[in-house]
Design an enzyme around this catalytic site. Structure first.
Site, short mmCIF file in Angstrom:
data_model
loop_
_atom_site.label_atom_id
_atom_site.label_comp_id
_atom_site.label_asym_id
_atom_site.label_seq_id
_atom_site.Cartn_x
_atom_site.Cartn_y
_atom_site.Cartn_z
N ARG A 192 8.13 -10.25 -4.40
CA ARG A 192 8.31 -11.63 -3.92
C ARG A 192 7.73 -12.84 -4.83
NH1 ARG A 192 5.63 -13.37 1.45
NH2 ARG A 192 4.01 -11.72 0.74
N ALA A 196 9.19 -3.04 2.57
CA ALA A 196 8.58 -4.15 2.81
C ALA A 196 8.88 -4.73 4.14
CB ALA A 196 9.28 -5.27 1.88
N VAL A 252 1.79 6.55 11.67
CA VAL A 252 0.44 6.01 12.66
C VAL A 252 -0.41 5.27 11.65
CG1 VAL A 252 0.74 7.97 14.52
CG2 VAL A 252 -0.59 8.38 12.23
N LYS A 299 8.56 -4.58 14.71
CA LYS A 299 8.71 -3.37 14.04
C LYS A 299 9.78 -2.48 14.92
CE LYS A 299 6.49 -2.01 10.66
NZ LYS A 299 7.01 -2.32 8.98
N VAL A 301 -2.32 4.33 8.64
CA VAL A 301 -2.19 4.81 7.28
C VAL A 301 -3.56 4.71 6.69
CG1 VAL A 301 -0.97 4.89 5.35
CG2 VAL A 301 0.13 4.41 7.10
N TYR A 347 0.89 -1.20 0.08
CA TYR A 347 -0.07 -0.06 0.03
C TYR A 347 0.79 1.18 -0.15
CZ TYR A 347 -3.92 3.05 1.62
OH TYR A 347 -4.91 4.22 1.57
N ILE A 348 1.90 1.30 0.98
CA ILE A 348 2.58 2.46 0.91
C ILE A 348 3.36 2.55 -0.30
CG2 ILE A 348 4.49 3.70 2.19
CD1 ILE A 348 3.24 2.73 4.99
N ALA A 349 4.27 1.34 -0.61
CA ALA A 349 5.11 1.29 -1.63
C ALA A 349 4.50 1.79 -3.00
CB ALA A 349 5.45 -0.18 -1.71
#
Length: 344
Positions: free
Chosen positions: A37, A87, A188, A162, A190, A16-18
């Site tokens: 992957r 990732a 926080v 994390k 997203v 999603y962020i990538a």
């Protein structure tokens, strides 16, 4: 691919962020190599990018690499100037022990950092999380980049993973980094536009509200941030010399209760939000359900009841000139995306 363009490696290219980082990098004229992957996902990634407004894929390439294996990482790093390490290993949902989540997260970071170091990468921007900042501790004021999660007092393995992964990254830079630079971004919850079937954990909350699955909302508060602004912050952190060696909280600085999130959905979506509940579930009942149940999400929620989740974005705003959209804008974009993609 044109050789004169600066090449950025984005790990976990289907995430999603990538996806949002790739979109903005290409729009800014960078060349992007994305790790997957599974190479069968290339078309899915391109579809998401198309949904985000991209039409020219000439500066985008893909390479196969998995955080759980050394294979492919040296090839992935060839001629790369910057790495966006987004990732994160995705353990099976049946994971029983903390080590099955935590150790792969640490190993994955070290694998990427070692390959980057050998290839002469200039800077890595690591996608960490608020889970590495504000868990296992109590604080009256807002959390800042100076704060670290106390893993000895944290129950949820995701947050421990994390924290352990980010600590391992900083330690690698301190001990072996030499000329390689690093910045960490700690988002926080997203939210934001949904360009495909791959979206964040935080979006699931909105999906459960809209679908009526969440019949009562927990008495939880959280910070929220738009994925587009998270991507922008990664790029600012990559480009800006002052970002080296720093962490940045990706947050609007607002803290919303789940009832406030539900109310935003009702306000903006009318009949489409008719299944959204604004009734709260008592803490004692949620704790009991978390204790008795097997749902990892419920157990995580149970650990967050009554927790101060306030954050500040002063550092990103002041040092990098970052200006995020409001939490409400991000939440509305999530809901609209879920509806547009017919996920709800």
């Amino acid at each position: 691919m044109q050789n004169e363009r600066v090449l950025v490696l984005v790990t976990g290219g289907s995430g999603y962020i990538a996806i949002n980082i790739i979109l903005q990098l290409l729009e800014k004229g960078y060349a992007v190599r994305a790790t997957l992957r599974n190479m069968t996902r290339q078309n899915e990634v391109k579809t998401m990018l198309r949904n985000g407004g991209l039409s020219n894929f000439s500066d985008l390439s893909f390479v196969q690499a998995d955080l759980s294996s050394d294979d492919g990482w040296q090839a992935a790093m060839q001629n790369v100037t910057y790495v966006m390490h987004v990732a994160s290993p995705t353990p099976a949902t049946t994971t029983q022990t903390n080590d099955e989540i935590i150790q792969p997260a640490v190993d994955g970071v070290l694998r990427v950092y070692q390959a980057a170091k050998l290839a002469g990468v200039k800077r890595i921007v690591l996608t960490s999380a608020f889970g590495a900042v504000g868990m296992g501790t109590t604080k009256s004021g807002p959390y800042t980049e100076e704060d670290w999660t106390d893993i000895s007092n944290t129950k949820h393995p995701y947050q421990i993973s994390k924290t352990a992964a980010e600590r391992a990254a900083w330690q690698f830079i301190a001990e072996h980094g030499e000329n390689m630079e690093m910045t960490a971004i700690n988002p926080v919850g997203v939210m934001g536009p949904i360009l495909g079937k791959d979206f964040s954990h935080s979006n699931q909350t909105v999906r459960q509200m809209l679908s009526g699955e969440m019949r009562r909302v927990p008495k939880l508060s959280s910070g929220y941030v738009d994925v587009r602004d998270v991507a922008t912050l990664h790029i600012l952190a990559m480009e800006n010399p002052v970002a080296n060696g720093e962490r940045f909280l990706a947050t609007t600085g607002e803290t919303l209760s789940m009832v406030e999130v539900a109310s935003i959905l009702k306000k903006h979506f009318g009949a489409k939000a008719e299944k959204v509940s604004t009734k709260e579930i008592p803490n004692w009942l949620l704790r009991l359900l978390a204790h008795l149940g097997s749902s990892s999400q419920l157990k995580m929620v149970g650990t967050l009841l009554g927790k101060n989740m306030t954050t500040t974005n002063q550092k990103a705003v002041t040092l990098l000139g970052w200006h995020p959209r409001s939490a409400e804008t991000a939440i509305v974009a999530t809901a609209q995306g879920l509806l547009d993609q017919q996920i709800v």
